[in-house]
Design an enzyme around this catalytic site. Structure first.
Site, short mmCIF file in Angstrom:
data_model
loop_
_atom_site.label_atom_id
_atom_site.label_comp_id
_atom_site.label_asym_id
_atom_site.label_seq_id
_atom_site.Cartn_x
_atom_site.Cartn_y
_atom_site.Cartn_z
N PRO A 125 0.83 -1.20 0.00
CA PRO A 125 0.00 0.00 0.00
C PRO A 125 0.87 1.26 0.00
O PRO A 125 1.83 1.36 0.75
CB PRO A 125 -0.80 -0.12 1.30
CG PRO A 125 -0.81 -1.57 1.60
CD PRO A 125 0.51 -2.10 1.11
N GLU A 126 0.54 2.17 -0.89
CA GLU A 126 1.30 3.42 -0.99
C GLU A 126 0.39 4.56 -0.52
O GLU A 126 -0.67 4.32 0.04
CB GLU A 126 1.76 3.63 -2.43
CG GLU A 126 2.61 2.45 -2.94
CD GLU A 126 3.12 2.63 -4.36
OE1 GLU A 126 3.31 3.77 -4.78
OE2 GLU A 126 3.31 1.61 -5.04
N HIS B 173 -5.25 -14.35 10.87
CA HIS B 173 -4.16 -13.40 10.67
C HIS B 173 -4.40 -12.05 11.35
O HIS B 173 -3.70 -11.09 11.05
CB HIS B 173 -3.91 -13.21 9.18
CG HIS B 173 -3.55 -14.49 8.47
ND1 HIS B 173 -2.45 -15.23 8.82
CD2 HIS B 173 -4.17 -15.16 7.46
CE1 HIS B 173 -2.40 -16.31 8.05
NE2 HIS B 173 -3.43 -16.29 7.23
N ARG C 13 1.35 -11.48 6.29
CA ARG C 13 2.79 -11.71 6.20
C ARG C 13 3.57 -11.16 7.40
O ARG C 13 4.79 -11.29 7.46
CB ARG C 13 3.32 -11.13 4.90
CG ARG C 13 2.61 -11.75 3.68
CD ARG C 13 3.27 -11.37 2.39
NE ARG C 13 4.59 -11.96 2.29
CZ ARG C 13 5.56 -11.49 1.52
NH1 ARG C 13 5.37 -10.39 0.82
NH2 ARG C 13 6.72 -12.10 1.46
#
Ligand SMILES: [Zn+2]
Length: 304
Positions: A35-36, A125, A148
């Site tokens: 994500p930017e 998660h 992750r």
């Protein structure tokens, strides 16, 4: 099938560059983007009305390393009873402004934030869950899910300790053509890695850097101190345009990162290796620069 990288390396004094065959069948490897600025801005805008005015009842930390600071016990103690007064963004950091602290969240590769109604049952998660209560007594939860595990959370009274080294925000008044031209000339770096350097300019990642360089007709391997005033002006305009367009389209969606936007349907070069350049029709090429995929048009983006 992913195209194999050729053995050929371009000579470069700064970073290794590997030429990769063009292919319209190539898919970015997992973790090649994150994500930017537009994606984090979109998340912040979406969550703000769901969070402001609520109070944190308690926290459930389900993966200790998600918390960068303070220590877990201290975190639980400090965060309890804090009211959420604002939701903002700085670079790629999501920021909750609390009564006495700032809660900073960096989503990194696969982080996602959602507000869920009621007391929830954690999913596999979910790394951090903040249980919230509204002024009307309604219960909800802010859930930080991160497959992750690279995402990080800071609770601090001094957010500049975390954010202080970041470069200017590209959509702020501090980011001007004059600043960009001078800043580029104070460095002797390849353009692409420099644009990804968050201490130089904050918020750009792989997608929006590639898109900006194409729009500005600048080669990703051009050196920063070779950029003319006119080129700096074009790059400044391109960066602002692609970021605003990204925000307007709610960011770009990748199934392992962020699912909300549709900017991926309007990419000029990113993830389009082998496909025609929207300006001249030449096949887009993909190279590896500083271990990052880089997409450009060899006709539009030349090194002078
Ligand atoms: Zn072109």
């Amino acid at each position: 099938m992913r195209a194999a990288a050729s053995e050929k390396c371009l000579t470069n004094s700064v970073l290794p560059v590997i030429l990769v065959e063009s292919s319209d069948r190539w898919k970015p490897p997992t973790g090649s983007c994150m994500p930017e600025l537009p994606e984090v801005e979109t998340i912040a805008r979406k969550l703000k009305p769901q969070l402001v005015g609520k109070t944190i009842q308690d926290a459930r930390l389900r993966w200790p390393r998600t918390l960068a600071s303070p220590a877990a016990r201290k975190f639980n103690e400090l965060v309890r009873g804090q009211a959420i007064q604002g939701v903002t963004r700085r670079a790629k950091y999501f920021i909750l402004q609390l009564s006495d602290f700032s809660l900073l969240i960096h989503l990194r590769m696969s982080g996602d934030l959602q507000v869920k109604a009621g007391k929830i049952k954690p999913e596999k998660h979910d790394r951090l869950i903040l249980n919230l209560i509204g002024k009307d007594g309604s219960l909800s939860s802010l859930v930080f899910n991160d497959t992750r595990k690279f995402g990080r959370v800071w609770l601090t009274a001094h957010p500049e300790d975390v954010l202080g080294k970041l470069g200017p925000e590209p959509l702020s008044r501090r980011f001007t053509v004059e600043w960009l031209h001078q800043a580029l000339h104070h460095k002797h770096r390849l353009l692409k890695p420099l644009l990804l350097d968050q201490t130089f300019l904050a918020g750009l990642g792989n997608i929006y850097a590639d898109e900006s360089l194409h729009m500005a007709k600048l080669h990703p391997l051009a050196t920063s101190d070779s950029v003319t005033v006119e080129q700096a002006q074009a790059l400044h305009e391109a960066i602002c345009m692609v970021l605003k367009e990204g925000i307007r389209r709610n960011g770009a969606s990748f199934d392992w990162v962020y699912r909300g936007g549709e900017y991926q349907n309007h990419f000029r070069v990113y993830d389009r290796a082998g496909k025609p350049c929207p300006v001249c029709g030449t096949g887009i090429e993909r190279i590896i620069v500083g271990q990052r995929s880089t997409h450009y048009c060899p006709t539009c983006q030349t090194i002078s």
